[in-house]
Design an enzyme around this catalytic site. Structure first.
Site, PDB file in Angstrom:
ATOM      1  N   GLU A  82     -10.270   4.552  -6.926  1.00  0.00           N
ATOM      2  CA  GLU A  82     -10.969   3.539  -6.129  1.00  0.00           C
ATOM      3  C   GLU A  82     -12.162   4.100  -5.360  1.00  0.00           C
ATOM      4  O   GLU A  82     -12.041   5.078  -4.614  1.00  0.00           O
ATOM      5  CB  GLU A  82      -9.969   2.885  -5.143  1.00  0.00           C
ATOM      6  N   LYS A 253      -1.480  -1.274   2.570  1.00  0.00           N
ATOM      7  CA  LYS A 253      -2.071  -0.837   1.295  1.00  0.00           C
ATOM      8  C   LYS A 253      -3.201   0.156   1.566  1.00  0.00           C
ATOM      9  O   LYS A 253      -3.342   1.174   0.888  1.00  0.00           O
ATOM     10  CB  LYS A 253      -2.583  -2.058   0.525  1.00  0.00           C
ATOM     11  N   ASP A 269       5.642  12.380  -6.297  1.00  0.00           N
ATOM     12  CA  ASP A 269       6.099  11.098  -6.829  1.00  0.00           C
ATOM     13  C   ASP A 269       5.648   9.983  -5.883  1.00  0.00           C
ATOM     14  O   ASP A 269       6.312   9.670  -4.902  1.00  0.00           O
ATOM     15  CB  ASP A 269       7.639  11.151  -6.938  1.00  0.00           C
ATOM     16  N   HIS A 366     -18.719  -0.309  -0.391  1.00  0.00           N
ATOM     17  CA  HIS A 366     -18.358  -0.255  -1.817  1.00  0.00           C
ATOM     18  C   HIS A 366     -19.574  -0.373  -2.726  1.00  0.00           C
ATOM     19  O   HIS A 366     -19.517  -0.029  -3.891  1.00  0.00           O
ATOM     20  CB  HIS A 366     -17.415  -1.423  -2.164  1.00  0.00           C
TER      21      HIS A 366
HETATM   22  C1  MEV Z   1      -8.691  -1.672  -0.027  1.00  0.00           C
HETATM   23  O1  MEV Z   1      -8.245  -0.803  -1.046  1.00  0.00           O
HETATM   24  C2  MEV Z   1      -7.952  -1.422   1.245  1.00  0.00           C
HETATM   25  C3  MEV Z   1      -8.244  -2.380   2.386  1.00  0.00           C
HETATM   26  O2  MEV Z   1      -8.038  -3.717   1.929  1.00  0.00           O
HETATM   27  C4  MEV Z   1      -7.302  -2.049   3.495  1.00  0.00           C
HETATM   28  C5  MEV Z   1      -7.300  -3.038   4.624  1.00  0.00           C
HETATM   29  O3  MEV Z   1      -7.622  -4.210   4.404  1.00  0.00           O
HETATM   30  O4  MEV Z   1      -6.938  -2.609   5.742  1.00  0.00           O
HETATM   31  C6  MEV Z   1      -9.675  -2.310   2.812  1.00  0.00           C
END
Ligand code: MEV
Length: 411
Positions: A82, A253, A269, A366
């Site tokens: 990513e 995430k 892992d 990004h």
């Molecule tokens: C993207 O990979 C991760 C984010 O969505 C985390 C978040 O929203 O805190 C940017």
């Protein structure tokens, strides 16, 4: 003195970066060559790692700079597909300097679960009475682990229903992730547990919810460095995650973006880590794994706490040539230390995401690499990639059709 603060690292050529990493981590010429090869995994090694091998699936390996963890300068290898994750972690670590992150990890205690069906009514009492025999039998399976100070240390017994009981074997796995040691012990003690309880053992397997193997990290971002308004915005962004499971999932995430990338780079892992992290987050209703508050000075105080079952011996960590190099670059001597690094990276990653989301939005960061991706897919090569990407960003049109047009114009 070694420093992970390397201005302009992102602008250097891969060769120049490898030269710096080689010096920082004292890599041999051979090790630097392996890094440079972009292909550390040979056929033979891949073939002993998994079944039915036909090739290897590569991920970019980047180095996050600027980290100071427990007073030590650290360069962090991250394997991830990513865009922006490595840059975001580096930037968050830069803003935390010179104090950096404080991190600690508990002893590496994992849980092995043995499910017992139809045990006698006083099974719990009998198991407690026979605890030493059970632990001895478990420890007889792994003399080396015991000689290193690890091994089965305790038992927990829990009734799950009228006819189902679970025994938790608590095992100190030292520098291993622990699945092999724990599963072997769980399988070995099952017949004895059947004898003691009069029941039938069914599943015998490690739990990835490693509540006794927690790592924590904390950091302070000074209001003078990040801005008072950003402190307030990040606290509000955190509150959103703490109040709403839909946001909490994404918040976590983002944390795992950093943690998984280090896990993959070091051959750990990451599915086990993911399972443990999210189950832990859900123990009292799904919550964010970090907290962010304004402290008495008006600065931003952040903390992370999660289970991190990671190893530096066994599995791919010691077989995969790149994983071995990544552990060397990290300079960690114990699994606990690796868990501390990963907790700090998770916290930094979360800060970077919240800061971006609460200010200019996530897409801005990004754009450059995304535009480069599109340019590449449109057929741009070499210098063309930057030219096409830059033009698309200027125009605010990051699209394949436009990339192709620009490419035609410049060719
Ligand atoms: C993207 O990979 C991760 C984010 O969505 C985390 C978040 O929203 O805190 C940017």
């Amino acid at each position: 003195m070694k420093s992970s603060r390397i201005p302009g690292f992102y602008k250097m050529s891969i060769e120049e970066r490898i030269k710096i990493i080689k010096e920082f981590a004292e890599l041999s010429e051979e090790e630097a060559k392996t890094l440079r090869s972009f292909n550390g995994l040979t056929k033979d090694i891949a073939n002993i790692m998994i079944e039915n091998v036909v090739g290897s699936m590569q991920l970019p390996l980047g180095i996050a700079t600027n980290f100071i963890i427990n007073g030590k300068e650290k360069l962090i290898p991250m394997a991830i597909e990513e865009t922006s994750v490595v840059a975001a972690a580096s930037n968050a670590a830069k803003l935390a300097r010179p104090e950096g992150f404080k991190a600690k990890a508990s002893e590496p205690i994992m849980i092995g679960q043995i499910q017992i069906l139809n045990p006698c009514k006083d099974a719990e009492k009998k198991l407690v009475e026979n605890k030493e025999d059970i632990l001895d039998l478990a420890n007889a399976q792994d003399k080396i682990l015991v000689s290193l100070g690890g091994g089965a240390k305790d038992l927990e017994v829990k009734w799950l229903s009228d006819d189902m009981l679970v025994v938790h074997l608590l095992v100190d796995v030292r520098d291993a992730m622990g699945a092999n040691a724990v599963n072997t012990m769980a399988e070995a003690v099952a017949p004895l547990l059947e004898k003691i309880t009069g029941g039938k053992a069914l599943l015998r397997i490690i739990s990835n919810l490693a509540i006794y193997r927690l790592a924590e990290a904390e950091v302070i971002y000074k209001k003078d460095v990040i801005g008072e308004d950003v402190v307030d915005k990040i606290v509000k962004a955190y509150e959103f995650a703490s109040l709403d499971i839909f946001r909490a999932a994404t918040h976590n995430k983002g944390i795992m973006n950093g943690i998984d990338a280090v896990a993959i780079a070091t051959g750990n892992d990451w599915r086990a880590i993911e399972a443990g992290a999210h189950a832990y987050a859900a123990m009292n209703g799904y919550k964010p794994l970090t907290t962010w508050q304004k402290n008495e000075n008006g600065d931003l105080y952040g903390k992370i706490k999660l289970p991190l079952a990671v190893g530096i011996i066994g599995g791919a960590t010691k077989v995969h040539p790149i994983a071995k190099l990544c552990l060397k670059i990290l300079g960690v001597k114990t699994a606990k230390e690796l868990a501390e690094v990963m907790a700090a990276v998770g916290l930094a990653q979360n800060f970077a995401a919240l800061r971006a989301l609460a200010t200019k939005g996530i897409q801005a960061g990004h754009m450059k690499l995304h535009a480069q991706n599109i340019a590449f897919m449109a057929g741009a090569r070499g210098e063309e990639i930057d030219i096409v990407a830059k033009k698309m960003i200027e125009e605010g049109k990051i699209r394949m059709d436009r990339a192709k047009e620009i490419l035609e114009e410049i060719r």
